[in-house]
Design an enzyme around this catalytic site. Structure first.
Site, PDB file in Angstrom:
ATOM      1  N   HIS A   1      -1.853  -2.964  -6.909  1.00  0.00           N
ATOM      2  CA  HIS A   1      -2.468  -2.643  -5.622  1.00  0.00           C
ATOM      3  C   HIS A   1      -3.981  -2.748  -5.704  1.00  0.00           C
ATOM      4  CE1 HIS A   1      -3.421   0.415  -2.309  1.00  0.00           C
ATOM      5  NE2 HIS A   1      -3.061  -0.713  -1.742  1.00  0.00           N
TER       6      HIS A   1
ATOM      7  N   SER B   1       0.828  -1.208   0.000  1.00  0.00           N
ATOM      8  CA  SER B   1       0.000   0.000   0.000  1.00  0.00           C
ATOM      9  C   SER B   1       0.855   1.248   0.000  1.00  0.00           C
ATOM     10  CB  SER B   1      -0.853   0.039   1.263  1.00  0.00           C
ATOM     11  OG  SER B   1      -1.632  -1.112   1.367  1.00  0.00           O
TER      12      SER B   1
ATOM     13  N   GLU C   1      -4.470  -0.176  -8.704  1.00  0.00           N
ATOM     14  CA  GLU C   1      -3.412   0.776  -9.044  1.00  0.00           C
ATOM     15  C   GLU C   1      -2.222  -0.039  -9.556  1.00  0.00           C
ATOM     16  OE1 GLU C   1      -3.878   4.562  -6.030  1.00  0.00           O
ATOM     17  OE2 GLU C   1      -3.174   2.705  -5.175  1.00  0.00           O
TER      18      GLU C   1
END
Ligand SMILES: NC(=O)c1ccc[n+]([C@@H]2O[C@H](COP(=O)([O-])OP(=O)(O)OC[C@H]3O[C@@H](n4cnc5c(N)ncnc54)[C@H](O)[C@@H]3O)[C@@H](O)[C@H]2O)c1
Length: 482
Positions: free
Chosen positions: A140, A119, A152
């Site tokens: 992600h 993250s 992402e």
């Protein structure tokens, strides 16, 4: 690049969901856990989550067996030899991830793409731990992975040219929208989301408002899918704490320093949903307080007459000598209180989103008056949120800095406006992205609110972003989009 067999390492909150996403997308999955107990927990996550999908009509009962049948579970990393892609979702600790990636580099085929679900950690540092940095990328997902539609894709300066489009295509095949971004701590979503969650914890620690009031304010007032403390419990407080630490290390922005209460809860192993207790647990629900005995009221300030009418219809009497004086306000209420002969009866009211009323006590407000005001709000169908007389109260204090951060992110050239908006909508389930929210609230309203926050807290990051300030000065109401 054909991805048919994928490995997922770590089948916790995220990994189990990621394995499910791949299997539902028709890929064969090898799920790897640290030991037999953790593997059994991972299997449990997968079984419960796919059952939930069946119960909610998102997955046909017959397909569930097929999906689970595509997933092989193991405790041996060696089983990843044939994988075309491996995604790691082990805890957010750089040393763990670099050690794992280094190991995978020795096990997997040279062309295998190694992806990290980190993250906040540096994908570049994780890539550098392998002999194939060009084939390491960030992928992600969001929690819960089978539900949230965003991925992402994090490209580093050394990522091979063919890897990013392949990841984007894979995301589409899995039913996700990909946003491709560079390697900065928190990427788009966590860089904007986590400071807001942390700020909520700080406001609670400062006693501006309580946990339930803050959650109600953001959920029912600002229209977010859940309150910040509910979301922190869902993310996992250890994960949130680690991400805040990484953000702080990169930015040295004191707003990114993890709130002390996070550290305390993590030390106590109260990690949120995954451990059964975090900000919320199995504490008994507070009793509904008895109704107050207030009989008369008065209202001052903009929008006061409408409120008075609703209270009148509900049977309360407006009076020049009221039991409680409600002051409609979005700025410090104390300035009005000090003009009264009896400031103890004055309570600020700020209605947000048509469903929530922030009920603001000054240092001079009596507890009885605050209690009565909250009661009056309930009678007319507004959820009262008790808070102190601080700039922005609860909603604006949490919302405006987040919007400002989004403008700064765009100004820095990290991501375009539409991608930031869609990342926050799809990654967090927000009804609107930050730029859409800015435009609907009003650029000038947000700018002025930020100025008030800055004036009170002297926090540099609360100063309106130059672009926001300039657009307001120029009289422009929307952001320039290509
Ligand atoms: N929780 C979230 O909302 C969220 C969202 C997006 C990304 N992430 C990221 O995903 C990653 C995992 O987070 P999480 O919340 O799922 O954590 P978690 O603690 O729920 O799960 C981690 C899992 O990894 C396993 N594990 C640990 N070391 C291992 C090893 N060497 N080999 C195999 N398995 C191992 C653990 O047994 C555990 O099941 C972190 O990088 C986190 O930042 C989390």
């Amino acid at each position: 690049m054909a991805f048919e067999m994928v490995g997922v390492v770590g089948l916790g909150t995220m990994g189990a969901g990621i394995a499910e996403v791949f299997a539902r997308g028709g890929l064969r999955v090898i799920g790897v856990e640290a030991d037999a107990d953790a593997l059994a927990r991972g299997r449990g996550h997968l079984e419960r989550s796919t059952q939930r999908a069946v119960d909610r009509g998102k997955l046909a009962a017959g397909d569930r067996d097929e999906v689970l049948g595509r997933i092989t579970l193991t405790t041996s990393r060696e089983d990843l030899r044939e994988a075309d892609l491996v995604v790691e979702a082990i805890p957010e600790v750089l040393g763990y991830k670099t050690a794992l990636m280094n190991d995978l580099d020795g096990i997997c085929k040279p062309e295998t793409v190694l992806a990290t679900n980190t993250s906040s950690l540096s994908v570049t540092a994780i890539a550098a731990a392998t002999g194939r940095p060009g084939r390491v990328v960030g992928l992600h997902f969001f929690n819960p992975a089978p539900v949230m539609r965003l991925a992402e894709v994090v490209r580093t300066v050394v990522t091979d040219d063919d890897v990013v489009p392949a990841m984007r295509e894979l995301a589409v095949r899995l039913g996700k929208t990909a946003v491709v971004v560079g390697d900065r701590a928190g990427f788009v979503v966590n860089r904007l989301l986590l400071p807001y969650l942390n700020h909520a914890a700080v406001l609670m620690e400062q006693g501006v408002a309580g946990r339930d009031d803050i959650d109600a304010a953001m959920r029912d007032g600002a229209g977010l899918p859940m309150g910040p403390f509910q979301l922190l419990d869902l993310i996992g407080l250890d994960t949130a704490y680690e991400i805040m630490g990484v953000l702080f290390d990169e930015t040295r922005d004191r707003r990114h320093a993890p709130a002390p209460v996070l550290r305390e809860l993590v030390s106590a192993r109260l990690l949120g949903r995954k451990s059964g207790r975090g900000f919320y647990g199995d504490e008994p629900r507070p009793h509904e307080p008895a109704k107050s005995s207030v009989i008369t009221f008065d209202v001052a300030g903009q929008g006061g007459d409408e409120l008075a009418e609703r209270l009148g219809t509900a049977g309360f009497k407006r009076s020049a000598e009221p039991d409680v004086l409600l002051r409609m306000a979005d700025r410090p209420v104390i300035e009005h209180a000090v003009q009264l002969s009896d400031p103890s009866r004055l309570v600020g009211v700020h209605v947000v989103g048509g469903r929530v009323a922030e009920v603001v006590s000054t240092v001079l407000t009596s507890p009885e008056a605050a209690f009565a005001a909250a009661d009056l709000m309930k009678v007319i169908g507004l959820a009262p949120v008790a808070c102190k007389d601080r700039a922005g109260f609860v909603v604006d204090a949490l919302l405006y800095p987040y919007l400002n951060d989004a403008v700064r992110m765009y100004e820095s050239g990290y991501a375009p406006i539409d991608e930031i908006d869609s990342a926050m909508r799809l990654g967090c389930g927000y009804p609107a992205g930050p730029f859409e929210t800015l435009e609907s609230v009003g650029l000038d309203v947000v700018r002025d609110g930020l100025r008030a926050l800055y004036a009170e807290y002297r926090e540099p990051a609360f100063a309106p972003a130059p672009l926001l300030d300039q657009l307001v000065t120029a009289g422009v109401r929307t952001f320039p989009r290509p």
